[in-house]
Scaffold this motif. Structure first.
Motif, short mmCIF file in Angstrom:
data_model
loop_
_atom_site.label_atom_id
_atom_site.label_comp_id
_atom_site.label_asym_id
_atom_site.label_seq_id
_atom_site.Cartn_x
_atom_site.Cartn_y
_atom_site.Cartn_z
N GLU A 277 84.40 9.87 31.58
CA GLU A 277 84.71 11.30 31.58
C GLU A 277 83.51 12.13 32.02
O GLU A 277 83.63 13.04 32.84
CB GLU A 277 85.16 11.73 30.19
N VAL A 278 82.33 11.82 31.48
CA VAL A 278 81.17 12.62 31.78
C VAL A 278 80.69 12.38 33.21
O VAL A 278 80.18 13.30 33.87
CB VAL A 278 80.04 12.36 30.75
N GLN A 279 80.88 11.17 33.73
CA GLN A 279 80.50 10.90 35.12
C GLN A 279 81.38 11.70 36.09
O GLN A 279 80.91 12.27 37.07
CB GLN A 279 80.60 9.40 35.43
N ALA A 280 82.67 11.75 35.78
CA ALA A 280 83.59 12.51 36.62
C ALA A 280 83.29 14.00 36.55
O ALA A 280 83.34 14.71 37.58
CB ALA A 280 85.03 12.24 36.19
N ARG A 281 82.95 14.47 35.37
CA ARG A 281 82.62 15.89 35.21
C ARG A 281 81.33 16.22 35.95
O ARG A 281 81.22 17.29 36.57
CB ARG A 281 82.48 16.22 33.73
N ALA A 282 80.35 15.33 35.92
CA ALA A 282 79.10 15.54 36.66
C ALA A 282 79.37 15.63 38.15
O ALA A 282 78.83 16.51 38.84
CB ALA A 282 78.11 14.43 36.35
N ASP A 283 80.21 14.73 38.67
CA ASP A 283 80.57 14.78 40.09
C ASP A 283 81.23 16.11 40.44
O ASP A 283 80.93 16.73 41.47
CB ASP A 283 81.53 13.64 40.44
N GLU A 284 82.15 16.55 39.59
CA GLU A 284 82.88 17.79 39.83
C GLU A 284 81.93 18.98 39.89
O GLU A 284 82.02 19.82 40.80
CB GLU A 284 83.90 17.99 38.71
N LEU A 285 81.00 19.06 38.94
CA LEU A 285 80.10 20.20 38.88
C LEU A 285 79.07 20.17 40.00
O LEU A 285 78.73 21.22 40.57
CB LEU A 285 79.41 20.24 37.52
N LEU A 286 78.54 19.01 40.32
CA LEU A 286 77.59 18.91 41.43
C LEU A 286 78.25 19.38 42.73
O LEU A 286 77.62 20.09 43.53
CB LEU A 286 77.09 17.48 41.59
N GLY A 287 79.52 19.04 42.91
CA GLY A 287 80.22 19.48 44.11
C GLY A 287 80.49 20.96 44.13
O GLY A 287 80.24 21.65 45.13
N SER A 288 80.96 21.51 43.01
CA SER A 288 81.34 22.92 42.99
C SER A 288 80.13 23.84 43.06
O SER A 288 80.24 24.99 43.50
CB SER A 288 82.16 23.23 41.73
N PHE A 289 78.95 23.36 42.66
CA PHE A 289 77.74 24.17 42.73
C PHE A 289 76.87 23.84 43.94
O PHE A 289 75.72 24.28 44.02
CB PHE A 289 76.93 24.02 41.45
N GLY A 290 77.41 23.08 44.88
CA GLY A 290 76.68 22.79 46.11
C GLY A 290 75.46 21.91 45.91
O GLY A 290 74.48 22.01 46.65
N LEU A 291 75.53 21.00 44.92
CA LEU A 291 74.39 20.16 44.60
C LEU A 291 74.69 18.67 44.78
O LEU A 291 73.90 17.82 44.35
CB LEU A 291 73.94 20.40 43.15
N ALA A 292 75.80 18.35 45.42
CA ALA A 292 76.20 16.94 45.54
C ALA A 292 75.14 16.10 46.24
O ALA A 292 74.84 14.98 45.82
CB ALA A 292 77.53 16.85 46.30
N ASP A 293 74.54 16.64 47.32
CA ASP A 293 73.54 15.88 48.06
C ASP A 293 72.22 15.76 47.31
O ASP A 293 71.40 14.89 47.63
CB ASP A 293 73.28 16.54 49.42
N ALA A 294 72.01 16.64 46.33
CA ALA A 294 70.74 16.63 45.59
C ALA A 294 70.90 16.02 44.21
O ALA A 294 69.93 15.98 43.44
CB ALA A 294 70.21 18.06 45.45
N GLY A 295 72.07 15.52 43.88
CA GLY A 295 72.34 15.07 42.53
C GLY A 295 71.47 13.93 42.05
O GLY A 295 71.22 13.81 40.85
N ARG A 296 70.97 13.09 42.96
CA ARG A 296 70.15 11.95 42.56
C ARG A 296 68.65 12.21 42.77
O ARG A 296 67.84 11.29 42.68
CB ARG A 296 70.59 10.69 43.31
N ARG A 297 68.32 13.45 43.06
CA ARG A 297 66.91 13.83 43.19
C ARG A 297 66.39 14.42 41.89
O ARG A 297 67.14 15.03 41.12
CB ARG A 297 66.74 14.86 44.30
#
Length: 335
Positions: free
Chosen positions: A112-132
């Protein structure tokens, strides 16, 4: 409408008899953006600390999401998300790790928390920076991650305490768009504290102007500004020492009402700026006061603050500013 946040008669005094809140009272409708607008030291952050259970009021009552902040603190904490003035994320962890940790603190499961993290990183324009690591993020990216972290557990009420302080104008404007989106698309109730007049004007459906721990006016930005008739006249004087003499001169003119000054700047309210300017300049010139520039504008939230407190917003934290009104013209609340 249902009330998501309710504060009644909040009083908070710190050591040294510093009264941060002096009977603060306001209510926030569910699903709205509400602004607490005031200069630094007005009591906004103290109010947020009480409403988010981080501090206790000496007197008064507060409820968030229908829960009393003192008796039902745990329920309040699960109802709210909080973005403080300073970044609350770990700079050495990645963006994703910060989000996952926040979710785990609220008891969210791994998937659940992994899916929520993916959702929020995408909606806030941070998907490409999520592992930095967050320390590599720009100021705007860190602030977006701050907000995303506050939303992991899907709160219904979001507190944003001075969320755009320190951001450059372009990033600030982008943040305004994000805050508006959260309210419009996700139905979040948002309490925003700010000392930026434009921010409050742009975002808040309703706002309370706070001065010295009290609400001095409440309403929509349009209602508050609409209560001031006429125009705002701002003068830049050629010399700092002339402001007191200039205020005295202006108050003698029938065209002029409230007057305030600070250094080389003098502000006044007039019914018709174009007609008032010749009389104003003539009066000042007769006293040997040189004027560098004159500006006329429609009433702003700064003018509302000036009328209610006798001080301009920019100089509210300074004892150097002063204000006067013509006898018979009191500074009163705008309804």
């Amino acid at each position: 409408m249902n009330t998501a946040i309710e504060a009644t008669g909040l009083v908070k005094t710190y050591p040294g008899d510093v009264r941060a809140l002096d009977g603060l009272t306001f209510g926030v409708a569910e699903g709205s953006i509400f602004g607490l607008l005031g200069p630094n030291g007005a009591g906004k952050s103290t109010a947020v600390k009480i409403l988010t259970t981080l501090s206790r009021a000496d007197e008064g009552m507060a409820r968030v999401g229908g829960h009393d902040v003192r008796r039902d603190a745990e329920r309040v904490r699960r109802t709210i998300g909080v973005v403080a003035q300073k970044a609350g994320v770990d700079p050495d962890a990645t963006g994703r790790e910060n989000l996952v940790l926040q979710g785990q603190l609220f008891g969210m499961s791994g998937r659940e928390v992994q899916a929520r993290a993916d959702e929020l990183l995408g909606s806030f324009g941070l998907a490409d920076a999520g592992r930095r690591a967050v320390r590599t993020y720009s100021g705007g990216m860190q602030r977006r991650l701050d907000i995303a972290t506050a939303l992991v557990h899907r709160p219904s009420v979001l507190f944003l305490d001075e969320p755009t302080t320190g951001l450059d104008p372009e990033v600030r404007a982008e943040m305004w768009g994000e805050i508006a989106r959260l309210n419009e698309q996700e139905g979040l109730t948002i309490l925003l504290t700010t000392h930026y007049l434009e921010e409050a004007d742009r975002l808040a459906a309703r706002l309370a102007i706070v001065d010295r721990g009290r609400v001095v006016a409440e309403g929509s930005p349009a209602e508050l500004k609409g209560g001031l008739h006429g125009e705002a006249l701002q003068l830049e004087l050629a010399a700092d020492a002339a402001d007191e003499l200039a205020r005295t001169a202006l108050l003698e003119l029938p065209e002029v009402r409230e007057v305030a000054g600070e250094g080389r700047w003098v502000r006044a309210r007039v019914d018709d700026g174009a007609r008032a300017i010749p009389a104003v300049l003539q009066s000042l010139d007769g006293r040997g006061i040189a004027v560098s520039s004159v500006t006329i504008s429609r009433p702003s939230l700064d003018d509302v603050y000036l009328r209610l407190t006798g001080r301009t917003f920019d100089h509210a934290g300074s004892d150097a500013g002063s204000a006067q009104t013509r006898p018979g013209h009191e500074m009163v609340e705008v309804s």
